[in-house]
Design an enzyme around this catalytic site. Structure first.
Site, PDB file in Angstrom:
ATOM      1  N   HIS A  67       0.838  -1.206   0.000  1.00 31.60           N
ATOM      2  CA  HIS A  67       0.000   0.000   0.000  1.00 31.60           C
ATOM      3  C   HIS A  67       0.870   1.253   0.000  1.00 31.60           C
ATOM      4  O   HIS A  67       0.603   2.207  -0.741  1.00 31.60           O
ATOM      5  CB  HIS A  67      -0.908  -0.030   1.239  1.00 31.60           C
ATOM      6  CG  HIS A  67      -1.697   1.216   1.464  1.00 31.60           C
ATOM      7  ND1 HIS A  67      -3.009   1.354   1.057  1.00 31.60           N
ATOM      8  CD2 HIS A  67      -1.372   2.398   2.054  1.00 31.60           C
ATOM      9  CE1 HIS A  67      -3.447   2.551   1.391  1.00 31.60           C
ATOM     10  NE2 HIS A  67      -2.474   3.206   2.001  1.00 31.60           N
ATOM     11  N   GLU A  68       1.911   1.259   0.821  1.00 29.63           N
ATOM     12  CA  GLU A  68       2.786   2.428   0.909  1.00 29.63           C
ATOM     13  C   GLU A  68       3.623   2.587  -0.360  1.00 29.63           C
ATOM     14  O   GLU A  68       3.822   3.711  -0.838  1.00 29.63           O
ATOM     15  CB  GLU A  68       3.690   2.327   2.142  1.00 29.63           C
ATOM     16  CG  GLU A  68       2.948   2.248   3.469  1.00 29.63           C
ATOM     17  CD  GLU A  68       1.972   3.391   3.678  1.00 29.63           C
ATOM     18  OE1 GLU A  68       2.187   4.489   3.116  1.00 29.63           O
ATOM     19  OE2 GLU A  68       0.979   3.191   4.389  1.00 29.63           O
ATOM     20  N   HIS A 118       1.515   4.242  -2.890  1.00 25.06           N
ATOM     21  CA  HIS A 118       1.468   5.704  -2.703  1.00 25.06           C
ATOM     22  C   HIS A 118       2.635   6.360  -3.438  1.00 25.06           C
ATOM     23  O   HIS A 118       2.468   7.379  -4.121  1.00 25.06           O
ATOM     24  CB  HIS A 118       1.557   6.056  -1.217  1.00 25.06           C
ATOM     25  CG  HIS A 118       0.240   6.123  -0.517  1.00 25.06           C
ATOM     26  ND1 HIS A 118      -0.843   6.812  -1.024  1.00 25.06           N
ATOM     27  CD2 HIS A 118      -0.163   5.611   0.676  1.00 25.06           C
ATOM     28  CE1 HIS A 118      -1.858   6.710  -0.180  1.00 25.06           C
ATOM     29  NE2 HIS A 118      -1.483   5.985   0.849  1.00 25.06           N
ATOM     30  N   GLU A 152      -6.587   6.996  -1.149  1.00 26.15           N
ATOM     31  CA  GLU A 152      -6.420   5.792  -0.343  1.00 26.15           C
ATOM     32  C   GLU A 152      -7.016   4.568  -1.033  1.00 26.15           C
ATOM     33  O   GLU A 152      -6.442   3.472  -0.976  1.00 26.15           O
ATOM     34  CB  GLU A 152      -7.063   5.984   1.034  1.00 26.15           C
ATOM     35  CG  GLU A 152      -6.289   6.902   1.959  1.00 26.15           C
ATOM     36  CD  GLU A 152      -4.865   6.420   2.187  1.00 26.15           C
ATOM     37  OE1 GLU A 152      -4.653   5.221   2.447  1.00 26.15           O
ATOM     38  OE2 GLU A 152      -3.944   7.260   2.075  1.00 26.15           O
TER      39      GLU A 152
END
Length: 298
Positions: free
Chosen positions: A140-141, A144, A219
């Site tokens: 997930h990071e 980003h 997100e």
């Protein structure tokens, strides 16, 4: 605290003086609408880009994150190896990998460039999550970073800051002129500064709502990117673990918007949340596999 306030005021006064000198050299009059727009843009984008440029340094300082330069054990080797593989799959440079001491399950990414970022995980996450769940959080990071979210947020914040500064002063001049019976063009008295102060707060609130709306959409995209990199079921399992064990978020404001989870709220407060409810994020992943428009950018 007093030292921080003094440094904040001194920095802003120094920036104000520098901007005033530069505008005077180039013959830009802030009393005109065009000059005011230039003034607002310098301040609006300047603050955002300075924050972006300092993001890695400030994140390390405020969280106490320790970058893994040489893995000391099998866990650190796994963290570095996992991020390295995900970064390669996402088409970005290898981020720095760090661990910071915090009780909650969380992680964040920051950095001014896609190829020079920082991914950090909390000790609480390492204690509470399985390897599969932690892999999804890392993905997930990394998503980003691959999506360029830090730069996009800085640009959006710069635009919003510019219009808040510009509109507050344009409307402030009009209101001050009206209240003074058109005897004054506005822009010089205490009444004008009081009006501008209030308008800065009001317009700033609406600007924050816009920025947080974008952050919430971002997100969902990072979750979808994490699902691509680590697997959809792992991403769902990680979010479910967060939903079951959600606690206080101790991340500083500078990087809180890039954590895996954010604060919760209802009503008006919900409009100012950087993250959507975890239930909504889980449902988005359950209802479909990675959808068109919710994938990693090239």
């Amino acid at each position: 605290m007093f030292k921080r306030v003094f440094l904040f005021l001194a920095t802003n006064l120094a920036v104000l003086a520098l901007v005033s000198i530069v505008m005077a050299i180039f013959g830009i009059d802030p009393a005109t609408n065009a000059g005011l727009l230039v003034f607002a843009a310098i301040f609006g984008f300047g603050g955002s880009f300075v924050s972006l440029a300092m993001s890695k340094w400030s994140a390390k300082r405020f969280t106490g994150a320790q970058v893994i330069t040489q893995p000391r054990d099998e866990l650190e080797q796994w963290l570095v190896g996992t991020v390295q593989r995900q970064a390669r799959d996402a088409g970005i440079g290898m981020p720095e990998v760090a661990i910071y001491d915090a009780p909650e399950i969380n992680a964040f990414a920051t950095g001014a460039r896609r190829n020079n970022a920082l991914v950090a995980v909390s000790t609480g996450l390492l204690r509470s999550m399985t390897r599969d769940e932690a892999e999804a959080v890392l993905a997930h990071e990394v998503a980003h970073v691959a999506n360029g979210d830090m730069v996009t947020m800085a640009l959006l914040q710069g635009v919003l800051n510019t219009f808040v500064i510009f509109l507050a002063r344009i409307v402030g001049r009009a209101v001050d002129s009206y209240l003074s019976g058109n005897r004054d063009s506005g822009g010089g008295g205490l009444g004008y500064f009081a009006i501008v102060f209030v308008l800065d707060l009001v317009f700033g609130l609406f600007a924050s709502m816009i920025a947080m709306w974008f952050s919430r959409r971002r997100e969902f995209r990072a979750d979808a990117g994490g699902a691509e990199l680590a697997g959809r079921e792992k991403m769902i399992a990680a979010l479910e673990k967060l939903n079951r064990t959600y606690g206080q978020n101790t991340l500083p404001k500078q990087v809180a918007a890039f954590g895996i989870s954010g604060s919760v709220g209802a009503g008006l407060k919900k409009l100012l949340m950087s993250h959507p409810p975890l239930e909504d994020r889980i449902a988005a992943l359950r209802n479909a596999s990675v959808k068109s428009g919710m994938t990693l950018r090239a």
